[in-house]
Design a protein around this motif. Structure first.
Motif: not given
Length: 270
Positions: A22-25, A48-58, A103-107
């Motif tokens: 649900q978060i990724v969606g 899950a973010l990497l599987q969505a093929q986005v560029r992740v800055q963690a 921004l996608v995060a479990n803060l």
């Protein structure tokens, strides 16, 4: 992964695959988009973010977790890890020159409120924010002061209402995490609004002052504590404030009141 959870960092790692979906969606990710994740923890959302093929800055503060994240994802071309405290790192280092971030995060729950204020400052650089928060904070962000109960309505509500479109995605029970927190959680999706045509730090300070005594009549406090502001009110403004407490003003009404009384914007067109 075996990891000793560190209470001082507010670590509760998501394990529920349904919530993760649900978060990724809700983030509506497109391949190649820049995505910021604060507090990746064990890397469940990161994967899950990497599987969505986005560029992740963690951005991760825990050195042990950074080593594990680097081991798992360090070779991925669309993954970059920054070790440090997101509250202290300069945003130029976190975001670089890139615009249009998501921004996608479990803060981390122990710093979610100060992080929210950082997001407000930087919101024009974000296309959207999809955040997991403790329910108590989430309830304040979605409350626009329109219901009968106003216990959740306050400074966070006003700032969120002025700066974002806020939508609730889903509720999250404690059992969705390892270890389970003692509170319920919620996922919110925030879309930034345009910058306000006022000095925002002054506006937010004014609203904060108002809610310091949320049950006191606002007009009386203005006259007693901020007479230099109260005298700027037009007669219609005085009449509109009669009998009202800070919790009775909706976000746009706070903005209009500030425009009336602030010497920074007095006489300027809005």
């Amino acid at each position: 992964m075996s990891h000793q959870h560190k209470k001082r960092f507010g670590q509760h790692f998501l394990k529920d695959a349904g919530i993760l979906q649900q978060i990724v969606g809700a983030a509506k990710l497109a391949p190649g988009e820049p995505v910021l994740e604060i507090g990746p923890g064990a890397g469940v959302l990161t994967e899950a973010l990497l599987q969505a093929q986005v560029r992740v800055q963690a951005v991760e503060i825990d050195r042990d977790l950074c080593r594990e994240l680097d081991r798992r994802f360090g070779q991925a071309p669309n993954f970059r890890l920054l070790e440090g405290d997101a509250l202290k790192l300069p945003w130029t280092e976190i975001l670089g020159e890139q615009e249009g971030w998501k921004l996608v995060a479990n803060l981390p729950y122990n710093v979610s409120t100060p992080l929210f204020f950082k997001f407000v400052e930087q919101r024009q650089r974000f296309a959207s924010l999809t955040l997991m928060l403790q329910k108590e904070v989430g309830d304040r962000l979605v409350d626009l002061g329109t219901g009968k109960g106003l216990k959740d309505y306050g400074i966070l509500s006003v700032i969120a209402g002025l700066c974002f479109q806020v939508k609730k995605v889903c509720a999250v029970p404690p059992g969705a995490f390892v270890p389970p927190p003692k509170v319920d959680s919620v996922v919110l999706h925030l879309t930034p609004k345009p910058a306000l045509a006022v000095p925002e730090a002054e506006l937010f300070g004014f609203v904060r002052w108002g809610f310091e005594q949320r049950r006191k009549l606002l007009l009386s406090r203005l006259k007693r504590e901020r007479p230099e502001l109260a005298e700027r009110l037009e007669p219609a403004g005085v009449q509109a404030l009669e009998g009202l407490r800070p919790e009775n003003l909706k976000p746009l009404e706070w903005l209009e009141l500030y425009r009336q009384v602030s010497p920074s914007v007095a006489g300027k067109s809005c």
